[in-house]
Design a protein around this motif. Sequence first.
Motif, PDB file in Angstrom:
ATOM      1  N   GLU A  28     -14.678  12.724  -1.513  1.00  0.00           N
ATOM      2  CA  GLU A  28     -15.642  12.282  -0.471  1.00  0.00           C
ATOM      3  C   GLU A  28     -15.762  10.975  -0.452  1.00  0.00           C
ATOM      4  O   GLU A  28     -15.952  10.562   0.860  1.00  0.00           O
ATOM      5  CB  GLU A  28     -17.031  13.053  -0.940  1.00  0.00           C
ATOM      6  N   GLY A  29     -15.757  10.245  -1.321  1.00  0.00           N
ATOM      7  CA  GLY A  29     -15.801   8.739  -1.349  1.00  0.00           C
ATOM      8  C   GLY A  29     -14.750   8.281  -0.640  1.00  0.00           C
ATOM      9  O   GLY A  29     -14.839   7.368   0.259  1.00  0.00           O
ATOM     10  N   ALA A  30     -13.478   8.605  -0.533  1.00  0.00           N
ATOM     11  CA  ALA A  30     -12.413   8.293   0.073  1.00  0.00           C
ATOM     12  C   ALA A  30     -12.566   8.634   1.638  1.00  0.00           C
ATOM     13  O   ALA A  30     -12.258   7.599   2.513  1.00  0.00           O
ATOM     14  CB  ALA A  30     -11.120   8.900  -0.137  1.00  0.00           C
ATOM     15  N   ARG A  31     -13.091   9.725   1.977  1.00  0.00           N
ATOM     16  CA  ARG A  31     -13.433  10.207   3.430  1.00  0.00           C
ATOM     17  C   ARG A  31     -14.557   8.898   4.011  1.00  0.00           C
ATOM     18  O   ARG A  31     -14.221   8.543   5.181  1.00  0.00           O
ATOM     19  CB  ARG A  31     -13.951  11.414   3.416  1.00  0.00           C
ATOM     20  N   GLN A  32     -15.499   8.611   3.175  1.00  0.00           N
ATOM     21  CA  GLN A  32     -16.476   7.837   3.603  1.00  0.00           C
ATOM     22  C   GLN A  32     -15.966   6.406   3.863  1.00  0.00           C
ATOM     23  O   GLN A  32     -16.228   5.815   4.851  1.00  0.00           O
ATOM     24  CB  GLN A  32     -17.703   7.645   2.790  1.00  0.00           C
ATOM     25  N   ARG A  33     -14.962   5.941   2.851  1.00  0.00           N
ATOM     26  CA  ARG A  33     -14.643   4.425   3.014  1.00  0.00           C
ATOM     27  C   ARG A  33     -13.512   4.392   4.147  1.00  0.00           C
ATOM     28  O   ARG A  33     -13.361   3.450   4.851  1.00  0.00           O
ATOM     29  CB  ARG A  33     -13.765   4.393   1.884  1.00  0.00           C
ATOM     30  N   THR A  34     -12.792   5.448   4.322  1.00  0.00           N
ATOM     31  CA  THR A  34     -11.583   5.316   5.420  1.00  0.00           C
ATOM     32  C   THR A  34     -11.729   6.075   6.875  1.00  0.00           C
ATOM     33  O   THR A  34     -11.160   5.632   7.686  1.00  0.00           O
ATOM     34  CB  THR A  34     -10.358   5.999   4.689  1.00  0.00           C
ATOM     35  N   GLY A  35     -12.662   6.931   6.870  1.00  0.00           N
ATOM     36  CA  GLY A  35     -13.002   7.553   8.004  1.00  0.00           C
ATOM     37  C   GLY A  35     -11.929   8.796   8.271  1.00  0.00           C
ATOM     38  O   GLY A  35     -11.988   9.527   9.333  1.00  0.00           O
ATOM     39  N   LEU A  36     -11.056   8.974   7.389  1.00  0.00           N
ATOM     40  CA  LEU A  36     -10.078   9.920   7.415  1.00  0.00           C
ATOM     41  C   LEU A  36     -10.254  11.095   6.361  1.00  0.00           C
ATOM     42  O   LEU A  36     -11.249  10.623   5.635  1.00  0.00           O
ATOM     43  CB  LEU A  36      -8.920   9.629   6.844  1.00  0.00           C
ATOM     44  N   ASP A  37      -9.806  12.310   6.628  1.00  0.00           N
ATOM     45  CA  ASP A  37      -9.937  13.388   5.778  1.00  0.00           C
ATOM     46  C   ASP A  37      -8.808  13.743   4.856  1.00  0.00           C
ATOM     47  O   ASP A  37      -9.029  14.609   3.850  1.00  0.00           O
ATOM     48  CB  ASP A  37     -10.429  14.675   6.449  1.00  0.00           C
ATOM     49  N   GLU A  38      -7.921  13.066   5.057  1.00  0.00           N
ATOM     50  CA  GLU A  38      -6.668  12.939   4.039  1.00  0.00           C
ATOM     51  C   GLU A  38      -5.913  11.706   4.150  1.00  0.00           C
ATOM     52  O   GLU A  38      -6.117  10.719   4.882  1.00  0.00           O
ATOM     53  CB  GLU A  38      -5.792  14.140   4.303  1.00  0.00           C
ATOM     54  N   ALA A  39      -4.819  11.547   3.098  1.00  0.00           N
ATOM     55  CA  ALA A  39      -4.041  10.182   3.008  1.00  0.00           C
ATOM     56  C   ALA A  39      -2.937  10.317   4.136  1.00  0.00           C
ATOM     57  O   ALA A  39      -1.928   9.355   4.055  1.00  0.00           O
ATOM     58  CB  ALA A  39      -3.568  10.169   1.601  1.00  0.00           C
ATOM     59  N   VAL A  40      -2.698  11.263   5.306  1.00  0.00           N
ATOM     60  CA  VAL A  40      -1.776  11.165   6.081  1.00  0.00           C
ATOM     61  C   VAL A  40      -2.368  11.429   7.374  1.00  0.00           C
ATOM     62  O   VAL A  40      -3.232  12.457   7.514  1.00  0.00           O
ATOM     63  CB  VAL A  40      -0.532  11.982   5.870  1.00  0.00           C
ATOM     64  N   VAL A  41      -1.909  10.996   8.509  1.00  0.00           N
ATOM     65  CA  VAL A  41      -2.309  11.380   9.788  1.00  0.00           C
ATOM     66  C   VAL A  41      -0.971  11.750  10.382  1.00  0.00           C
ATOM     67  O   VAL A  41       0.077  10.870  10.716  1.00  0.00           O
ATOM     68  CB  VAL A  41      -2.916  10.115  10.580  1.00  0.00           C
ATOM     69  N   CYS A  42      -1.078  12.995  11.237  1.00  0.00           N
ATOM     70  CA  CYS A  42       0.328  13.467  11.911  1.00  0.00           C
ATOM     71  C   CYS A  42       0.001  13.647  13.444  1.00  0.00           C
ATOM     72  O   CYS A  42      -1.015  14.154  13.766  1.00  0.00           O
ATOM     73  CB  CYS A  42       0.410  14.959  11.387  1.00  0.00           C
ATOM     74  N   VAL A  43       1.043  13.017  14.045  1.00  0.00           N
ATOM     75  CA  VAL A  43       0.728  12.850  15.448  1.00  0.00           C
ATOM     76  C   VAL A  43       2.131  13.258  16.359  1.00  0.00           C
ATOM     77  O   VAL A  43       3.191  13.245  15.809  1.00  0.00           O
ATOM     78  CB  VAL A  43       0.301  11.691  15.977  1.00  0.00           C
ATOM     79  N   ARG A  44       2.028  13.633  17.564  1.00  0.00           N
ATOM     80  CA  ARG A  44       3.333  13.486  18.576  1.00  0.00           C
ATOM     81  C   ARG A  44       2.990  12.516  19.542  1.00  0.00           C
ATOM     82  O   ARG A  44       1.812  12.328  20.179  1.00  0.00           O
ATOM     83  CB  ARG A  44       3.419  14.852  18.835  1.00  0.00           C
ATOM     84  N   GLY A  45       4.038  12.152  20.391  1.00  0.00           N
ATOM     85  CA  GLY A  45       3.680  11.176  21.408  1.00  0.00           C
ATOM     86  C   GLY A  45       5.157  10.527  21.760  1.00  0.00           C
ATOM     87  O   GLY A  45       6.111  11.306  21.562  1.00  0.00           O
TER      88      GLY A  45
END
Length: 555
Positions: free
Chosen positions: A85-102
């Motif tokens: 929860e602390g990591a989520r609040q500090r980063t605005g992310l819900d996990e340590a990786v962001v997956c995208v397509r483009g």
Amino acid sequence: MTATLTAPVGKSWLLCPGCQTLLYHRRVERNLGVCPECNHHERVTAHQRIEQIFDTDSVEELPPVGASGDPLGFVDTRPYPHRMEGARQRTGLDEAVVCVRGTVEGHALVAAVMDFRFLGGSLGAGVGERITRAAEEALATRTPLLLVSASGGARMQEGALSLMQMAKTSAALGALDAAGVLTISLVTDPTYGGVAASYATLCDVILAEPRARLGFAGPRVIQQTLRQPLPDGFQTAEFLFARGMLDDLVPRSALRATIGRLLAFAAADRSAPGAAVTDDVVRDAEALPDDAAWDVVARSRDLGRPTTFDYIGHFVDGFVELHGDRLADDCNAIVGGVGILDGRPVVVIGHQKGHTVAEVADRNFGMGTPAGYRKAMRLMRLADKLGVPLVTLIDTPGAYPGVSAEENGQAIAIAESIRLMAGLTVPVVAVVTGEGGSGGALALGVGNRVLMLSNATYSVISPEGCAAILWNDAARADEAAVQLRLRARDLVTLGVVDGVVPEPAGGASADPGGTAAAVHRAVTGALAELAGADREELLAQRRARFRRMGGRTDG
């Protein structure tokens, strides 16, 4: 270095942690978070990285998956759910990786981008699941996959379940290998432990930012365990690049363009036959010059002849050189990479000499080491995986005969390269452009079509070596050259080569551009001849070609 990551001095200035220079923060932002004074690459967030690489307004985030929970009920100084929860609040992310397509420069890409701010980019079940789903998206759409790593390793708070993510993600990459989908790894600082020992180092192409650190065990662990000092630059990208572990070091400013070229290669039409051309290849031995063998040997060694890089520069677009044997070393006497030839993707490998004595010495006189042949094999496997033609350019007096080469398995590397080429299921065109010396040449010469330039040579041994062995007199090399029948005219008669590319008047050294144009036409013509064959036909044809060599003719 970015304004968001480095503490500001006042409101507009930053202090570079690399060189301690005071910098205007907007200048650093414009430089993509890289210090313009010392080239220090500060960590950037996952979203910053995505913005830097992808085309504007092309990015769509893949559907998120649920967090992994607290499978062990792990508590250190804080319960694991509190840390998350602390990591989520500090980063605005819900996990340590962001997956995208483009898209990148108009070419489709799926990416999984790690963010070190979130629990040190550690690999837990949530991260493993998202990376695996990104790989599955790439597989379903046959889109190249980019993995950007930034991690301290496996997430201890999830125990063995975290460990299993190494196998899960590795299997996902294996499925992309089987399907012939290009994978690219971008190693950023730091990348350690379970991430380094799984998906970060399993991709077809491994790029790294300058000074990024990559390793299984961290330096503190190694020092505490072994009680010995570590080499300068240990585990940095530069250290590993010199030891053959990385394909290239790419500054942040060049990442987008480099990835774009790789994607253009992957997106090129693999089925395109290429334009049929009227090449100048001579297949009748009697139509070839009957010059003195020793004169031909001298011409084949002329430093003015085009090199592999000269040929690549003439007719391969968007070339990306790939380095290293992923084992211990790189070899600059054998070079290779990927690019586009007349609209179709190709892998090109060749011996590289140079045009001056200093260049030739730096390239080890074009004599490949075991690392060079293992690098070549890695690129051959890439061509076979992706289903793209392989073009080899041969110019070597022979494989390097030094002590270090023998210690590292020179004979084994050459044998494995010959066997691998014999079993490839893609079109292979080999061209002897200068010296074709012994097994060091044949290791790149097992083609469906084998051509040579009119002033090139191809032989089991050098004339000097032959004379020294048979007559104990290297000065009789001119006699040996005649006996070896190493000229183009002789080799067409023997059936060793399929055709000869005539050189311009005065030879290749007199007109390198004209020579490169002739080789271009010959390679394009050979690929057009092979375009209609399927993979099994190509394999059978190549094996049959060499099966005929030296066969009995007396019935």
